[in-house]
Design a protein around this motif. Structure first.
Motif, PDB file in Angstrom:
ATOM      1  N   LEU A 154      -7.244   5.149 -63.845  1.00 29.57           N
ATOM      2  CA  LEU A 154      -6.196   5.925 -63.250  1.00 29.57           C
ATOM      3  C   LEU A 154      -6.690   6.292 -61.814  1.00 29.57           C
ATOM      4  O   LEU A 154      -8.009   6.615 -61.666  1.00 29.57           O
ATOM      5  CB  LEU A 154      -6.348   6.954 -64.054  1.00 29.57           C
ATOM      6  CG  LEU A 154      -5.176   8.141 -64.036  1.00 29.57           C
ATOM      7  CD1 LEU A 154      -3.742   7.495 -64.418  1.00 29.57           C
ATOM      8  CD2 LEU A 154      -5.481   9.358 -64.889  1.00 29.57           C
ATOM      9  N   THR A 155      -5.847   5.999 -60.891  1.00 30.79           N
ATOM     10  CA  THR A 155      -6.569   6.172 -59.618  1.00 30.79           C
ATOM     11  C   THR A 155      -5.282   6.644 -58.582  1.00 30.79           C
ATOM     12  O   THR A 155      -4.229   6.498 -58.961  1.00 30.79           O
ATOM     13  CB  THR A 155      -7.060   5.011 -58.879  1.00 30.79           C
ATOM     14  OG1 THR A 155      -7.624   5.539 -57.692  1.00 30.79           O
ATOM     15  CG2 THR A 155      -6.251   4.006 -58.774  1.00 30.79           C
ATOM     16  N   ALA A 156      -5.423   7.473 -57.461  1.00 38.36           N
ATOM     17  CA  ALA A 156      -4.494   8.101 -56.890  1.00 38.36           C
ATOM     18  C   ALA A 156      -4.286   7.125 -55.719  1.00 38.36           C
ATOM     19  O   ALA A 156      -4.893   6.727 -55.195  1.00 38.36           O
ATOM     20  CB  ALA A 156      -4.913   9.532 -56.548  1.00 38.36           C
ATOM     21  N   VAL A 176      -2.776   2.497 -49.854  1.00 40.65           N
ATOM     22  CA  VAL A 176      -4.241   2.646 -49.982  1.00 40.65           C
ATOM     23  C   VAL A 176      -4.576   3.486 -51.033  1.00 40.65           C
ATOM     24  O   VAL A 176      -4.135   4.528 -51.405  1.00 40.65           O
ATOM     25  CB  VAL A 176      -4.803   3.211 -48.667  1.00 40.65           C
ATOM     26  CG1 VAL A 176      -6.352   3.398 -48.476  1.00 40.65           C
ATOM     27  CG2 VAL A 176      -4.633   2.304 -47.463  1.00 40.65           C
ATOM     28  N   LEU A 177      -5.550   3.024 -51.931  1.00 39.73           N
ATOM     29  CA  LEU A 177      -5.780   3.785 -53.197  1.00 39.73           C
ATOM     30  C   LEU A 177      -7.527   4.471 -53.097  1.00 39.73           C
ATOM     31  O   LEU A 177      -8.149   4.054 -52.342  1.00 39.73           O
ATOM     32  CB  LEU A 177      -5.674   2.850 -54.270  1.00 39.73           C
ATOM     33  CG  LEU A 177      -4.514   2.262 -54.628  1.00 39.73           C
ATOM     34  CD1 LEU A 177      -4.823   1.127 -55.575  1.00 39.73           C
ATOM     35  CD2 LEU A 177      -3.363   3.148 -54.911  1.00 39.73           C
ATOM     36  N   GLU A 178      -7.498   5.308 -53.992  1.00 38.67           N
ATOM     37  CA  GLU A 178      -8.818   5.886 -54.128  1.00 38.67           C
ATOM     38  C   GLU A 178      -9.949   4.806 -54.598  1.00 38.67           C
ATOM     39  O   GLU A 178     -10.940   4.766 -54.245  1.00 38.67           O
ATOM     40  CB  GLU A 178      -8.760   6.925 -55.107  1.00 38.67           C
ATOM     41  CG  GLU A 178      -8.371   8.357 -54.956  1.00 38.67           C
ATOM     42  CD  GLU A 178      -8.414   9.247 -55.989  1.00 38.67           C
ATOM     43  OE1 GLU A 178      -9.017  10.162 -55.933  1.00 38.67           O
ATOM     44  OE2 GLU A 178      -7.843   8.828 -56.942  1.00 38.67           O
ATOM     45  N   SER A 179      -9.491   3.642 -55.331  1.00 41.73           N
ATOM     46  CA  SER A 179     -10.348   2.779 -56.002  1.00 41.73           C
ATOM     47  C   SER A 179      -9.859   1.539 -55.199  1.00 41.73           C
ATOM     48  O   SER A 179      -8.773   1.075 -54.690  1.00 41.73           O
ATOM     49  CB  SER A 179     -10.153   2.559 -57.633  1.00 41.73           C
ATOM     50  OG  SER A 179     -10.168   3.808 -58.043  1.00 41.73           O
ATOM     51  N   LEU A 184       2.686   2.770 -61.499  1.00 40.96           N
ATOM     52  CA  LEU A 184       2.915   4.222 -61.153  1.00 40.96           C
ATOM     53  C   LEU A 184       2.948   4.734 -62.521  1.00 40.96           C
ATOM     54  O   LEU A 184       3.368   4.311 -63.600  1.00 40.96           O
ATOM     55  CB  LEU A 184       4.186   4.475 -60.554  1.00 40.96           C
ATOM     56  CG  LEU A 184       4.645   5.660 -60.423  1.00 40.96           C
ATOM     57  CD1 LEU A 184       3.563   6.423 -59.197  1.00 40.96           C
ATOM     58  CD2 LEU A 184       6.145   6.056 -59.958  1.00 40.96           C
ATOM     59  N   VAL A 185       2.125   6.089 -62.908  1.00 39.66           N
ATOM     60  CA  VAL A 185       1.980   6.749 -63.693  1.00 39.66           C
ATOM     61  C   VAL A 185       3.037   7.921 -63.675  1.00 39.66           C
ATOM     62  O   VAL A 185       3.125   8.646 -62.664  1.00 39.66           O
ATOM     63  CB  VAL A 185       0.424   7.200 -64.093  1.00 39.66           C
ATOM     64  CG1 VAL A 185       0.581   8.349 -64.909  1.00 39.66           C
ATOM     65  CG2 VAL A 185      -0.280   6.416 -64.077  1.00 39.66           C
ATOM     66  N   ASP A 210       0.477  10.245 -55.595  1.00 38.60           N
ATOM     67  CA  ASP A 210       0.915   9.603 -56.725  1.00 38.60           C
ATOM     68  C   ASP A 210      -0.195   9.206 -57.674  1.00 38.60           C
ATOM     69  O   ASP A 210      -1.243   8.891 -56.768  1.00 38.60           O
ATOM     70  CB  ASP A 210       2.028   8.538 -56.392  1.00 38.60           C
ATOM     71  CG  ASP A 210       3.248   8.950 -56.156  1.00 38.60           C
ATOM     72  OD1 ASP A 210       3.575  10.161 -56.567  1.00 38.60           O
ATOM     73  OD2 ASP A 210       4.081   8.330 -55.733  1.00 38.60           O
ATOM     74  N   LEU A 211      -0.025   9.116 -58.880  1.00 39.87           N
ATOM     75  CA  LEU A 211      -1.227   8.488 -59.772  1.00 39.87           C
ATOM     76  C   LEU A 211      -0.602   7.010 -60.268  1.00 39.87           C
ATOM     77  O   LEU A 211       0.426   6.631 -60.294  1.00 39.87           O
ATOM     78  CB  LEU A 211      -1.253   9.247 -60.956  1.00 39.87           C
ATOM     79  CG  LEU A 211      -2.036  10.508 -60.900  1.00 39.87           C
ATOM     80  CD1 LEU A 211      -2.082  11.020 -62.260  1.00 39.87           C
ATOM     81  CD2 LEU A 211      -3.287  10.444 -60.505  1.00 39.87           C
ATOM     82  N   VAL A 212      -1.558   5.985 -59.798  1.00 40.15           N
ATOM     83  CA  VAL A 212      -1.303   4.764 -60.467  1.00 40.15           C
ATOM     84  C   VAL A 212      -2.364   4.468 -61.537  1.00 40.15           C
ATOM     85  O   VAL A 212      -3.188   4.978 -61.454  1.00 40.15           O
ATOM     86  CB  VAL A 212      -1.196   3.750 -59.351  1.00 40.15           C
ATOM     87  CG1 VAL A 212       0.079   3.952 -58.496  1.00 40.15           C
ATOM     88  CG2 VAL A 212      -2.482   3.684 -58.441  1.00 40.15           C
ATOM     89  N   ALA A 213      -2.274   3.246 -62.220  1.00 42.04           N
ATOM     90  CA  ALA A 213      -2.930   2.940 -63.307  1.00 42.04           C
ATOM     91  C   ALA A 213      -3.116   1.193 -63.096  1.00 42.04           C
ATOM     92  O   ALA A 213      -2.051   0.527 -63.225  1.00 42.04           O
ATOM     93  CB  ALA A 213      -2.586   3.409 -64.620  1.00 42.04           C
TER      94      ALA A 213
END
Length: 436
Positions: A290-292, A306-309, A330-331, A372-375
């Motif tokens: 799970l990352t933003a 661009v993501l946190e991870s 997208l979560v 937004d959160l994505v997974a």
């Protein structure tokens, strides 16, 4: 990408407010389902080893132990983790194509007695260190068969390899593989390949392994070796970082049972134990990253997310020869619903200061926005610790544990940290000071 915008119960909505990001989230209910599914596909009475390299989180290990698996380790760190999770040292299988004297000595001191060995040198090393320690060790001779098995995800046999002794070598010089007074050869270890994705391929692999095991067993018997343990490895496939379910193993049990009945008709009477190994099949479906979203923009006519991870958190282990396209999903959250159709065809990148930090170059995604959160699903195996965790110094993700059979509960949230400690210089004897 089809399915990339569909809602899915990756993480229960009730626990989302309690989780930091980025975070790996492991569901113990899925760990149980993985173990139950594989047990149901194996012959009655077969043993099962859990490969800690897949995921060594303490609660994942505890759940695996409680499901009856034994630990397969290949380092002192994994050995310590297995013992801390409650396994007795007598249950451990210590593998790996090269071991330092200090590692073997440490394992023997803690009570490990079963090792996989890959050469006459490895047998001699184990015997010598065991003699110095005043104990007798047992070993499984790992075999590198003469031909690779079709359909495997990563070749483990039939090619030049650090793993195992070639079948032809063992058959030509069986006396060199017969062990000694402090290193008893008690079995064979045949791990043909990984990530086989259907029952037909798995059946073919195990049939070939049993055929080879019969030849090697006969050759070693002339030098006093009795094979009492046959480790047939694994290769049970499961999706990695993409949509999908574990490989359907329906029908494997009767096929395997028939193979064993032909190759080892007296195994129950003479006490021969047949064991298998798995990591990804048991725990792969139990994990999600799970990352933003940090930024969304346009660059040279392309959408960029661009993501946190990035590759420091997932997918950076080039040693797996696996740099897949990773498309996050997208979560849904109370303030964020999922659009009906994708609106972006985006380059998906992480936060690292290198252009190599890319998950996908044309991922179809909803209209994402920062926050937004994505997974990414199916990363319970070969996720965090198989990534470039030290590269560029970003914090590691948290690891959270939930139990889908106990909705709403977050059982544990922790974070691994990398620390730098002083290490004394190596001594003239060459034993490694970093090994306990």
């Amino acid at each position: 990408m089809p399915g990339s915008v569909r809602p899915a119960p990756l993480v229960p909505p009730a626990v989302l407010p309690h989780l930091p990001t980025p975070a790996y989230v492991y569901d113990l209910a899925e760990v149980r389902r993985g173990h139950d599914a594989l047990r149901a596909a194996l012959p009655t009475g077969a043993g099962l080893y859990y490969s800690l390299k897949a995921n060594a989180h303490p609660l994942v290990l505890k759940e695996s132990r409680e499901r009856g698996a034994r630990p397969e380790v290949c380092s002192t760190g994994e050995l310590d983790a297995a013992l801390a999770a409650g396994w007795p040292a007598a249950d451990v299988l210590y593998t790996g194509p090269g071991k330092r004297d200090a590692e073997v000595r440490y394992a023997l001191r803690l009570g490990v007695r079963l090792f996989s060995v890959d050469s006459p040198h490895a047998i001699g090393q184990l015997g010598r260190v065991a003699a110095e320690s005043g104990v007798v060790a047992r070993c499984l001779l790992r075999i590198n068969d003469d031909q690779p098995v079709p359909g495997q995800g990563l070749a483990m046999t039939g090619v030049p390899s650090q793993f195992g002794a070639d079948t032809g070598w063992v058959l030509a010089e069986p006396e060199r593989f017969a062990g000694g007074p402090h290193a008893h050869v008690v079995g064979l270890h045949l791990y043909m390949g990984t990530n086989l994705t259907d029952v037909e391929a798995l059946t073919g692999q195990f049939a070939r392994s049993l055929e080879t095991a019969g030849k090697v067993t006969a050759a070693l018997a002339e030098h006093g070796v009795r094979v009492r343990v046959l480790d047939l490895g694994g290769g049970f496939g499961a999706p990695f970082a993409t949509e999908g379910e574990r490989v359907d193993l329906d029908g494997l049990r009767p096929r395997l049972t028939a193979l064993l009945d032909r190759a080892l008709p007296h195994r129950h009477a003479d006490g021969t134990e047949v064991v298998f190994e798995s990591g990804r099949y048991l725990v792969g479906a139990a994990g999600v990253l799970l990352t933003a979203v940090l930024d969304v923009k346009r660059s040279h006519g392309r959408d960029v997310v661009v993501l946190e991870s990035g590759i420091n958190h997932l997918g950076g282990m080039s040693g797996l020869r696996r740099l897949p396209t990773l498309t996050p999903r997208l979560v849904p959250t109370p303030d964020r619903q999922i659009d009906a159709e994708p609106e972006l065809t985006a380059l998906v990148a992480g936060p690292l200061c290198t252009p190599l930090d890319t998950w996908a170059r044309a991922a179809e995604l909803p209209a994402l926005r920062p926050g937004d959160l994505v997974a990414v699903p199916n990363v319970g195996a070969y996720g965090l610790t198989a990534s470039l965790v030290a590269f560029l110094g970003h914090p590691l993700p948290a690891e959270a544990v939930i139990d889908g059979d106990r909705p709403g509960a977050v059982l544990d949230v922790t974070r691994l940290d990398l620390t730098r400690n002083p290490v004394p210089a190596a001594n003239p004897a060459g034993s490694h000071p970093g090994v306990k």
